[in-house]
Enzyme design. Structure first.
Site, PDB file in Angstrom:
ATOM      1  N   ASP A   1      -0.278   2.379 -20.031  1.00  0.00           N
ATOM      2  CA  ASP A   1      -1.617   2.902 -19.697  1.00  0.00           C
ATOM      3  C   ASP A   1      -1.447   4.052 -18.704  1.00  0.00           C
ATOM      4  OD1 ASP A   1      -4.363   3.174 -19.679  1.00  0.00           O
ATOM      5  OD2 ASP A   1      -4.715   1.518 -18.300  1.00  0.00           O
TER       6      ASP A   1
ATOM      7  N   TRP B   1       0.850  -1.197   0.000  1.00  0.00           N
ATOM      8  CA  TRP B   1       0.000   0.000   0.000  1.00  0.00           C
ATOM      9  C   TRP B   1       0.881   1.242   0.000  1.00  0.00           C
ATOM     10  CZ3 TRP B   1      -0.529   3.765   3.961  1.00  0.00           C
ATOM     11  CH2 TRP B   1      -1.539   4.709   3.734  1.00  0.00           C
TER      12      TRP B   1
END
Length: 276
Positions: free
Chosen positions: A183, A86
């Site tokens: 992307d 995270w």
């Protein structure tokens, strides 16, 4: 996407890394996958993502990290689930254009042997085909534009075919095959305290560096500090502005197929700007 509940995904992810789940929260984004933040028994956090090809995404994240560009550490992976480090994401990209230029230039210092990637992957229900080619216009035409022809309206087919045939006159034949994120829009760039802390959701392959420049320009407008920072390490080739519309076509066509006719005006405008 798996049909497992968020809680089931989170518990499976915690077990994969040998932890007990204390709390979970669905993260924003994740249009094509379920992405969840986990609070774990030892006080740490992780992110769980269920996707079609988690092992292939893990390989791409590791390739980005190996370049020196920031990416979340892969903690565990199985056949349906990717568990990642995270990372804080409390800032906006507009505060970090200069740093993104440096990060992207660093990513693009990694060169491949040819144009392409060693496996296919997917965006939603669209398979992204890859292979290896020595000729960049052929790769862009055959693996990025031509696969859309069976899925778009006949008027767009004719114009796209015309462009594909003309790519050898429009694109460089053998630009350096650099490692691309593939992307690169602001939803896939984590920012904290004015710095880029992670590039996520990659669609990596080796190709022309201008592909990533085009993608970040599709929905945003990088500041001059982005280009100044990027070109300090990786100068852009003359005429790149004209090629960006050709490179923007691939994500525009993907959006058209995934999300519908609301993206048709974008595709038609890009074709017009490309002169077809």
């Amino acid at each position: 996407m798996s049909d497992r509940s968020s809680f089931s995904v989170s518990n499976d992810a915690a077990r994969l890394i040998g932890q007990q789940l204390m709390r979970e929260e669905r993260l924003h984004g994740g249009d094509l996958s379920q992405v969840t933040q986990l609070w774990l028994e030892d006080g740490s956090h992780a992110v769980a993502k269920n996707s079609i090809f988690p092992d292939r995404e893990a390989q791409m994240l590791e390739a980005i990290a190996k370049s020196g560009a920031p990416a979340p550490q892969v903690l565990a992976v199985d056949d349906k689930l990717l568990v990642m480090q995270w990372l804080r994401n409390r800032d906006v990209l507009h505060h970090a254009w200069s740093d993104l230029g440096k990060v992207l230039a660093l990513l693009h210092t990694v060169h491949g042997p040819l144009y392409g990637w060693n496996h296919n992957y997917g965006l939603g229900n669209i398979t992204i085909l890859n292979g290896w080619m020595r000729n960049w216009p052929d790769f862009w035409g055959e693996y990025r534009l031509r696969p859309h022809l069976p899925h778009i309206s006949p008027d767009l087919v004719d114009r796209l075919e015309e462009l594909i045939e003309d790519l050898p006159q429009r694109l460089p034949m053998t630009p350096k095959p650099v490692l691309l994120h593939g992307d690169l829009w602001d939803g896939n760039i984590l920012v904290d305290d004015g710095r880029i802390v992670g590039l996520i959701d990659p669609c990596c392959y080796y190709g022309d560096a201008e592909v990533d420049i085009a993608m970040i320009n599709l929905f945003d407008r990088p500041s001059g500090s982005f280009y100044e920072s990027y070109e300090t390490y990786h100068p852009l080739m003359a005429g790149y502005e004209e090629r960006l519309n050709i490179y923007k076509l691939w994500p525009a066509l993907v959006h058209l197929r995934l999300f519908g006719d609301g993206y048709r005006p974008l595709v038609t405008q890009l074709l017009k700007s490309a002169g077809v």
